[in-house]
Write a protein that holds these residues in place. Sequence first.
Motif, PDB file in Angstrom:
ATOM      1  N   LEU A  39       0.852  -1.179   0.000  1.00 20.01           N
ATOM      2  CA  LEU A  39       0.000   0.000   0.000  1.00 20.01           C
ATOM      3  C   LEU A  39       0.892   1.234   0.000  1.00 20.01           C
ATOM      4  CD1 LEU A  39      -2.884   1.124   0.215  1.00 20.01           C
ATOM      5  CD2 LEU A  39      -2.629   1.033   2.691  1.00 20.01           C
ATOM      6  N   THR A  40       0.690   2.097  -0.984  1.00 18.40           N
ATOM      7  CA  THR A  40       1.415   3.363  -1.051  1.00 18.40           C
ATOM      8  C   THR A  40       0.428   4.484  -0.720  1.00 18.40           C
ATOM      9  OG1 THR A  40       0.993   3.852  -3.380  1.00 18.40           O
ATOM     10  CG2 THR A  40       2.871   2.417  -2.882  1.00 18.40           C
ATOM     11  N   THR A  41       0.903   5.705  -0.742  1.00 19.00           N
ATOM     12  CA  THR A  41      -0.001   6.823  -0.480  1.00 19.00           C
ATOM     13  C   THR A  41      -1.041   6.969  -1.591  1.00 19.00           C
ATOM     14  OG1 THR A  41       1.624   8.317  -1.486  1.00 19.00           O
ATOM     15  CG2 THR A  41       1.618   8.154   0.920  1.00 19.00           C
ATOM     16  N   ASP A  42      -0.754   6.416  -2.775  1.00 18.40           N
ATOM     17  CA  ASP A  42      -1.644   6.592  -3.930  1.00 18.40           C
ATOM     18  C   ASP A  42      -2.292   5.313  -4.448  1.00 18.40           C
ATOM     19  OD1 ASP A  42      -0.856   9.292  -3.974  1.00 18.40           O
ATOM     20  OD2 ASP A  42       0.865   8.810  -5.233  1.00 18.40           O
ATOM     21  N   ILE A  43      -1.565   4.198  -4.384  1.00 17.54           N
ATOM     22  CA  ILE A  43      -1.985   2.978  -5.087  1.00 17.54           C
ATOM     23  C   ILE A  43      -1.819   1.767  -4.180  1.00 17.54           C
ATOM     24  CG2 ILE A  43      -1.489   1.464  -7.063  1.00 17.54           C
ATOM     25  CD1 ILE A  43      -0.363   3.883  -8.532  1.00 17.54           C
ATOM     26  N   GLU A  44      -2.700   0.795  -4.382  1.00 17.23           N
ATOM     27  CA  GLU A  44      -2.531  -0.514  -3.738  1.00 17.23           C
ATOM     28  C   GLU A  44      -2.096  -1.510  -4.804  1.00 17.23           C
ATOM     29  OE1 GLU A  44      -5.004  -3.958  -1.326  1.00 17.23           O
ATOM     30  OE2 GLU A  44      -5.745  -1.905  -1.303  1.00 17.23           O
ATOM     31  N   TYR A  45      -1.000  -2.222  -4.509  1.00 20.66           N
ATOM     32  CA  TYR A  45      -0.472  -3.261  -5.389  1.00 20.66           C
ATOM     33  C   TYR A  45      -0.726  -4.610  -4.733  1.00 20.66           C
ATOM     34  CZ  TYR A  45       2.429   0.505  -7.395  1.00 20.66           C
ATOM     35  OH  TYR A  45       2.889   1.653  -7.986  1.00 20.66           O
ATOM     36  N   GLU A  46      -0.954  -5.618  -5.572  1.00 22.13           N
ATOM     37  CA  GLU A  46      -1.139  -6.959  -5.031  1.00 22.13           C
ATOM     38  C   GLU A  46      -0.628  -7.996  -6.026  1.00 22.13           C
ATOM     39  OE1 GLU A  46      -4.682  -7.843  -2.484  1.00 22.13           O
ATOM     40  OE2 GLU A  46      -5.121  -9.151  -4.189  1.00 22.13           O
ATOM     41  N   TRP A  47       0.161  -8.928  -5.526  1.00 20.47           N
ATOM     42  CA  TRP A  47       0.668 -10.046  -6.318  1.00 20.47           C
ATOM     43  C   TRP A  47       0.172 -11.310  -5.650  1.00 20.47           C
ATOM     44  CZ3 TRP A  47       3.199  -5.686  -5.037  1.00 20.47           C
ATOM     45  CH2 TRP A  47       3.892  -4.985  -6.031  1.00 20.47           C
ATOM     46  N   GLU A  48      -0.367 -12.236  -6.445  1.00 17.66           N
ATOM     47  CA  GLU A  48      -0.831 -13.509  -5.897  1.00 17.66           C
ATOM     48  C   GLU A  48      -0.287 -14.660  -6.729  1.00 17.66           C
ATOM     49  OE1 GLU A  48      -4.995 -13.871  -4.732  1.00 17.66           O
ATOM     50  OE2 GLU A  48      -5.181 -11.703  -5.062  1.00 17.66           O
ATOM     51  N   TYR A  49       0.082 -15.717  -6.021  1.00 19.57           N
ATOM     52  CA  TYR A  49       0.576 -16.930  -6.676  1.00 19.57           C
ATOM     53  C   TYR A  49      -0.066 -18.131  -6.013  1.00 19.57           C
ATOM     54  CZ  TYR A  49       3.698 -20.892  -7.480  1.00 19.57           C
ATOM     55  OH  TYR A  49       4.212 -22.133  -7.778  1.00 19.57           O
ATOM     56  N   GLU A  50      -0.593 -19.040  -6.819  1.00 22.67           N
ATOM     57  CA  GLU A  50      -1.074 -20.329  -6.342  1.00 22.67           C
ATOM     58  C   GLU A  50      -0.419 -21.391  -7.202  1.00 22.67           C
ATOM     59  OE1 GLU A  50      -5.285 -20.815  -5.793  1.00 22.67           O
ATOM     60  OE2 GLU A  50      -5.500 -18.753  -5.087  1.00 22.67           O
ATOM     61  N   ASN A  51       0.263 -22.320  -6.544  1.00 26.27           N
ATOM     62  CA  ASN A  51       0.999 -23.367  -7.221  1.00 26.27           C
ATOM     63  C   ASN A  51       0.033 -24.229  -8.028  1.00 26.27           C
ATOM     64  OD1 ASN A  51       2.712 -25.533  -7.849  1.00 26.27           O
ATOM     65  ND2 ASN A  51       3.842 -25.266  -5.954  1.00 26.27           N
ATOM     66  N   PRO A  52       0.328 -24.600  -9.243  1.00 24.52           N
ATOM     67  CA  PRO A  52       1.618 -24.460  -9.897  1.00 24.52           C
ATOM     68  C   PRO A  52       1.742 -23.254 -10.820  1.00 24.52           C
ATOM     69  CG  PRO A  52       0.339 -26.040 -11.133  1.00 24.52           C
ATOM     70  CD  PRO A  52      -0.520 -25.567  -9.977  1.00 24.52           C
ATOM     71  N   ASN A  53       0.649 -22.762 -11.423  1.00 28.86           N
ATOM     72  CA  ASN A  53       0.815 -21.746 -12.466  1.00 28.86           C
ATOM     73  C   ASN A  53      -0.234 -20.644 -12.439  1.00 28.86           C
ATOM     74  OD1 ASN A  53       3.152 -22.393 -13.832  1.00 28.86           O
ATOM     75  ND2 ASN A  53       2.130 -23.955 -15.061  1.00 28.86           N
ATOM     76  N   ASP A  54      -0.755 -20.296 -11.291  1.00 28.79           N
ATOM     77  CA  ASP A  54      -1.787 -19.273 -11.211  1.00 28.79           C
ATOM     78  C   ASP A  54      -1.180 -17.990 -10.659  1.00 28.79           C
ATOM     79  OD1 ASP A  54      -4.230 -18.038 -11.362  1.00 28.79           O
ATOM     80  OD2 ASP A  54      -5.003 -18.916  -9.511  1.00 28.79           O
ATOM     81  N   PHE A  55      -1.064 -16.969 -11.510  1.00 28.18           N
ATOM     82  CA  PHE A  55      -0.472 -15.695 -11.139  1.00 28.18           C
ATOM     83  C   PHE A  55      -1.468 -14.578 -11.391  1.00 28.18           C
ATOM     84  CE2 PHE A  55       3.027 -18.436 -12.256  1.00 28.18           C
ATOM     85  CZ  PHE A  55       3.969 -18.177 -11.275  1.00 28.18           C
ATOM     86  N   GLU A  56      -1.493 -13.613 -10.459  1.00 30.90           N
ATOM     87  CA  GLU A  56      -2.335 -12.447 -10.632  1.00 30.90           C
ATOM     88  C   GLU A  56      -1.600 -11.235 -10.071  1.00 30.90           C
ATOM     89  OE1 GLU A  56      -6.677 -12.734  -9.991  1.00 30.90           O
ATOM     90  OE2 GLU A  56      -6.361 -11.076  -8.575  1.00 30.90           O
ATOM     91  N   TYR A  57      -1.680 -10.125 -10.787  1.00 29.50           N
ATOM     92  CA  TYR A  57      -1.043  -8.875 -10.378  1.00 29.50           C
ATOM     93  C   TYR A  57      -2.072  -7.765 -10.494  1.00 29.50           C
ATOM     94  CZ  TYR A  57       1.826  -4.636 -10.928  1.00 29.50           C
ATOM     95  OH  TYR A  57       2.362  -3.380 -10.819  1.00 29.50           O
ATOM     96  N   GLU A  58      -2.178  -6.975  -9.432  1.00 26.89           N
ATOM     97  CA  GLU A  58      -3.108  -5.850  -9.433  1.00 26.89           C
ATOM     98  C   GLU A  58      -2.351  -4.575  -9.102  1.00 26.89           C
ATOM     99  OE1 GLU A  58      -6.533  -6.469  -6.919  1.00 26.89           O
ATOM    100  OE2 GLU A  58      -6.495  -8.608  -7.327  1.00 26.89           O
ATOM    101  N   LYS A  59      -2.635  -3.549  -9.873  1.00 18.76           N
ATOM    102  CA  LYS A  59      -2.106  -2.210  -9.609  1.00 18.76           C
ATOM    103  C   LYS A  59      -3.290  -1.272  -9.671  1.00 18.76           C
ATOM    104  CE  LYS A  59       1.148   1.257 -11.282  1.00 18.76           C
ATOM    105  NZ  LYS A  59       2.135   1.602 -12.323  1.00 18.76           N
ATOM    106  N   GLY A  60      -3.734  -0.827  -8.500  1.00 11.39           N
ATOM    107  CA  GLY A  60      -4.952  -0.026  -8.448  1.00 11.39           C
ATOM    108  C   GLY A  60      -6.127  -0.866  -8.899  1.00 11.39           C
ATOM    109  N   GLN A  61      -6.834  -0.404  -9.919  1.00 10.56           N
ATOM    110  CA  GLN A  61      -8.006  -1.120 -10.441  1.00 10.56           C
ATOM    111  C   GLN A  61      -7.661  -2.057 -11.596  1.00 10.56           C
ATOM    112  OE1 GLN A  61     -10.989  -0.903  -8.905  1.00 10.56           O
ATOM    113  NE2 GLN A  61      -9.939   0.405  -7.440  1.00 10.56           N
ATOM    114  N   THR A  62      -6.396  -2.086 -12.008  1.00  9.29           N
ATOM    115  CA  THR A  62      -5.980  -2.918 -13.135  1.00  9.29           C
ATOM    116  C   THR A  62      -5.561  -4.298 -12.650  1.00  9.29           C
ATOM    117  OG1 THR A  62      -5.179  -0.950 -14.295  1.00  9.29           O
ATOM    118  CG2 THR A  62      -4.385  -3.089 -15.084  1.00  9.29           C
ATOM    119  N   ILE A  63      -6.127  -5.332 -13.255  1.00 10.79           N
ATOM    120  CA  ILE A  63      -5.816  -6.715 -12.895  1.00 10.79           C
ATOM    121  C   ILE A  63      -5.196  -7.407 -14.105  1.00 10.79           C
ATOM    122  CG2 ILE A  63      -6.745  -8.941 -12.162  1.00 10.79           C
ATOM    123  CD1 ILE A  63      -9.033  -7.370 -10.808  1.00 10.79           C
ATOM    124  N   ILE A  64      -4.047  -8.044 -13.871  1.00 11.10           N
ATOM    125  CA  ILE A  64      -3.340  -8.770 -14.930  1.00 11.10           C
ATOM    126  C   ILE A  64      -3.166 -10.211 -14.475  1.00 11.10           C
ATOM    127  CG2 ILE A  64      -1.180  -8.943 -16.228  1.00 11.10           C
ATOM    128  CD1 ILE A  64      -0.853  -5.902 -15.702  1.00 11.10           C
TER     129      ILE A  64
END
Length: 126
Positions: A39-64
């Motif tokens: 958590l920054t003053t402006d944006i919340e970032y989130e990285w998630e990993y579930e074995n073996p190959n499930d990856f998710e990255y969030e920057k603010g409202q953007t989900i990749i």
Amino acid sequence: MIKGRIIFIFIVLLSFFISSHHTLAFDWYENIEMKVTILTTDIEYEWEYENPNDFEYEKGQTIIKGKKAKEEYEQLLSHLDLSNEKFDDQHILKLEEIGIKNIERVEVHLVDGEGNYKTWLWKKGT
């Protein structure tokens, strides 16, 4: 003769570097799941990993998801030292190297390959 010795010494030193680097590395792929929230003053970032190959990255409202999320996850872990029991300000400076500025809070939740749950938490000013 000298050329052979130089090559031998180079191989020995290279082997030492590779083995020492490997023992210090964090083997994230051995974990069952991991979630990092910054958590920054402006944006919340989130990285998630579930074995073996499930990856998710969030920057603010953007989900990749998928390959790009995996690349973001690997970049994060190249600057995040989970070998210590807790974070300090030096850890935060390393995160700022990848462009995450004004960090207020870092939280990491991990379930390792043996089912053990670990948490790291850093709050600005504490």
